[in-house]
Design a protein around this motif. Structure first.
Motif, mmCIF file in Angstrom:
data_model
loop_
_atom_site.group_PDB
_atom_site.id
_atom_site.type_symbol
_atom_site.label_atom_id
_atom_site.label_comp_id
_atom_site.label_asym_id
_atom_site.label_seq_id
_atom_site.Cartn_x
_atom_site.Cartn_y
_atom_site.Cartn_z
ATOM 1 N N GLU A 33 0.672 -1.087 -0.325
ATOM 2 C CA GLU A 33 -0.122 -0.370 -0.064
ATOM 3 C C GLU A 33 1.067 1.154 0.184
ATOM 4 N N THR A 34 0.973 2.315 -1.166
ATOM 5 C CA THR A 34 0.982 3.422 -1.164
ATOM 6 C C THR A 34 0.356 4.304 -0.264
ATOM 7 N N SER A 35 0.839 5.966 -0.834
ATOM 8 C CA SER A 35 -0.442 6.652 -0.749
ATOM 9 C C SER A 35 -1.522 6.633 -1.144
ATOM 10 N N LYS A 36 -1.138 6.309 -3.310
ATOM 11 C CA LYS A 36 -2.014 6.491 -3.632
ATOM 12 C C LYS A 36 -2.581 5.013 -3.878
ATOM 13 N N ASN A 37 -1.886 3.839 -4.450
ATOM 14 C CA ASN A 37 -2.805 2.515 -4.497
ATOM 15 C C ASN A 37 -2.196 1.729 -3.561
ATOM 16 N N VAL A 38 -2.893 0.388 -3.871
ATOM 17 C CA VAL A 38 -2.836 -0.747 -3.431
ATOM 18 C C VAL A 38 -2.699 -2.035 -4.586
ATOM 19 N N PHE A 39 -1.535 -2.546 -4.755
ATOM 20 C CA PHE A 39 -1.361 -3.753 -5.173
ATOM 21 C C PHE A 39 -1.567 -5.284 -4.092
ATOM 22 N N GLY A 40 -1.785 -5.782 -4.810
ATOM 23 C CA GLY A 40 -1.901 -7.459 -4.400
ATOM 24 C C GLY A 40 -2.559 -8.416 -5.777
ATOM 25 N N VAL A 41 -3.062 -9.497 -5.247
ATOM 26 C CA VAL A 41 -3.354 -10.311 -5.914
ATOM 27 C C VAL A 41 -5.440 -9.828 -5.481
ATOM 28 N N LEU A 42 -5.555 -10.870 -6.915
ATOM 29 C CA LEU A 42 -6.738 -10.060 -7.381
ATOM 30 C C LEU A 42 -8.119 -11.489 -7.755
ATOM 31 N N THR A 43 -9.562 -11.396 -7.383
ATOM 32 C CA THR A 43 -10.079 -12.413 -8.031
ATOM 33 C C THR A 43 -10.954 -11.752 -8.289
ATOM 34 N N ALA A 44 -11.407 -11.950 -9.269
ATOM 35 C CA ALA A 44 -13.010 -11.830 -9.664
ATOM 36 C C ALA A 44 -14.000 -12.880 -10.139
ATOM 37 N N ALA A 45 -15.089 -12.424 -10.126
ATOM 38 C CA ALA A 45 -16.183 -13.677 -10.521
ATOM 39 C C ALA A 45 -17.577 -13.108 -11.472
ATOM 40 N N LYS A 46 -17.752 -14.356 -11.642
ATOM 41 C CA LYS A 46 -19.389 -13.713 -12.014
ATOM 42 C C LYS A 46 -20.400 -13.859 -11.142
ATOM 43 N N VAL A 47 -19.770 -14.890 -9.896
ATOM 44 C CA VAL A 47 -20.902 -15.841 -9.191
ATOM 45 C C VAL A 47 -20.860 -15.449 -7.869
ATOM 46 N N SER A 48 -21.702 -15.601 -6.776
ATOM 47 C CA SER A 48 -21.688 -15.469 -5.465
ATOM 48 C C SER A 48 -20.024 -15.072 -4.718
ATOM 49 N N PHE A 49 -19.692 -14.183 -3.783
ATOM 50 C CA PHE A 49 -18.495 -15.181 -3.301
ATOM 51 C C PHE A 49 -18.913 -15.797 -1.420
ATOM 52 N N GLU A 50 -19.085 -16.668 -1.427
ATOM 53 C CA GLU A 50 -19.190 -17.257 0.269
ATOM 54 C C GLU A 50 -18.971 -16.379 0.850
ATOM 55 N N LYS A 51 -17.263 -16.997 0.385
ATOM 56 C CA LYS A 51 -16.426 -16.322 2.322
ATOM 57 C C LYS A 51 -15.212 -15.262 1.396
ATOM 58 N N ILE A 52 -14.055 -14.917 1.414
ATOM 59 C CA ILE A 52 -13.385 -14.142 1.613
ATOM 60 C C ILE A 52 -11.748 -14.472 2.784
ATOM 61 N N ASN A 53 -10.951 -14.449 2.400
ATOM 62 C CA ASN A 53 -9.925 -15.005 3.062
ATOM 63 C C ASN A 53 -8.265 -14.234 2.676
ATOM 64 N N THR A 54 -7.493 -13.303 3.357
ATOM 65 C CA THR A 54 -6.985 -12.900 3.097
ATOM 66 C C THR A 54 -5.353 -13.416 3.869
ATOM 67 N N ASN A 55 -4.407 -13.512 2.934
ATOM 68 C CA ASN A 55 -3.326 -13.919 3.994
ATOM 69 C C ASN A 55 -2.062 -12.910 3.130
ATOM 70 N N ILE A 56 -1.010 -12.675 4.321
ATOM 71 C CA ILE A 56 0.305 -12.543 3.732
ATOM 72 C C ILE A 56 1.573 -13.338 4.282
ATOM 73 N N THR A 57 2.668 -13.152 3.582
ATOM 74 C CA THR A 57 3.860 -14.231 4.044
ATOM 75 C C THR A 57 4.283 -12.694 5.140
ATOM 76 N N THR A 58 5.054 -13.687 6.258
ATOM 77 C CA THR A 58 5.985 -13.655 7.155
ATOM 78 C C THR A 58 7.186 -12.481 6.590
ATOM 79 N N GLN A 59 7.869 -13.536 5.692
ATOM 80 C CA GLN A 59 8.843 -13.206 5.423
ATOM 81 C C GLN A 59 9.389 -12.039 4.552
ATOM 82 N N ARG A 60 9.319 -10.803 4.344
ATOM 83 C CA ARG A 60 9.878 -9.901 3.364
ATOM 84 C C ARG A 60 11.404 -10.624 2.029
ATOM 85 N N GLU A 61 10.608 -10.039 0.802
ATOM 86 C CA GLU A 61 11.633 -10.323 -0.008
ATOM 87 C C GLU A 61 13.127 -9.415 0.529
ATOM 88 N N MET A 62 14.454 -9.954 -0.025
ATOM 89 C CA MET A 62 15.137 -9.755 0.299
ATOM 90 C C MET A 62 15.564 -8.990 1.626
#
Length: 244
Positions: free
Chosen positions: A81-110
């Protein structure tokens, strides 16, 4: 750049159910979705390959003028997340979302750079069973030990879910040892790997393909990598499934 606090969603298909045969497009889009060439190519792709699901890695979502993904509902698991944008993975669908769960790695790259995100969504199949759709962008610039620990963390989470599952994304498995880790991950979750036509269009590093689709509890009808002429540094995979 700071730890994401925003996880955008737009859910407008909650009354829609999934048909027996369905399709998905999986693509690491390299933050190109706000660019006109990408938008034109995506419209062309979705006309030629109508998709019930779209799984993007490295999507760019502006805070002031939110990304309008016409005719789809969507959810985003943010990793930057920056002051202007959010970046990440996006799942789009033409059907209902029953549940949504997000997660993030413990490690940072480099060690000091970004984390990677994981998005698991649930959708009701025509049989009444729940399909677990997993959008994964595996961590990259870390040691093999850290890569293994993060894949183990994801595996533990996904072992909670029984029944049909599809995992698509960029697995960053560019070494023989990372491939072995991914094979163990696949075996433990009882997944099959999609056999992709036009395989050479998938991005390879050190002769290892990075983008994959794994599945269980559904039947793969066809999967194909599509050459998009360098719209992104990856090409999309289009796949069609039917419920068993």
């Amino acid at each position: 750049m700071f730890v994401p606090q925003i996880f955008p969603q737009r859910l407008e298909h909650q009354e829609h159910s999934l048909s027996k045969e369905f399709s998905l497009l999986v693509w690491n889009i390299h933050k190109e979705n706000q660019q006109l060439p990408f938008q034109k190519k995506l419209a062309e792709l979705l006309t030629q390959n109508p998709s019930d699901f779209v799984l993007f890695q490295e999507v760019k979502y502006p805070k002031t003028a939110p990304y309008s993904f016409e005719s789809y509902s969507y959810a985003i698991a943010s990793n930057i997340e920056t002051s202007k944008n959010v970046f990440g993975v996006l799942t789009a669908a033409k059907v209902s979302f029953e549940k949504i769960n997000t997660n993030i790695t413990t490690q940072r790259e480099m060690g000091v750079a970004t984390r990677k995100s994981l998005l698991t969504t649930q959708h009701r199949l025509s049989s009444g069973k729940i399909l677990h759709m997993v959008n994964l962008h595996a961590i990259n610039f870390v040691s093999l030990k850290s890569f293994t620990l993060e894949m183990e963390k994801i595996k533990r989470e996904l072992l909670q879910y029984s029944g049909p599952m599809i995992i698509g994304g960029d697995f960053n498995n560019w070494s023989t040892k990372r491939v072995k880790v991914l094979e163990g991950f696949q075996k433990k979750l009882s997944l099959e790997k999609a056999d992709v036509d036009e395989y050479h269009h998938i991005k390879h590093i050190f002769s290892k393909p990075l983008d994959h689709i794994f599945y269980r509890g559904v039947k793969l009808l066809k999967a194909e990598a599509i050459d998009t002429k360098r719209i992104s540094d990856h090409n999309p995979i289009f796949a069609t499934f039917t419920t068993e």
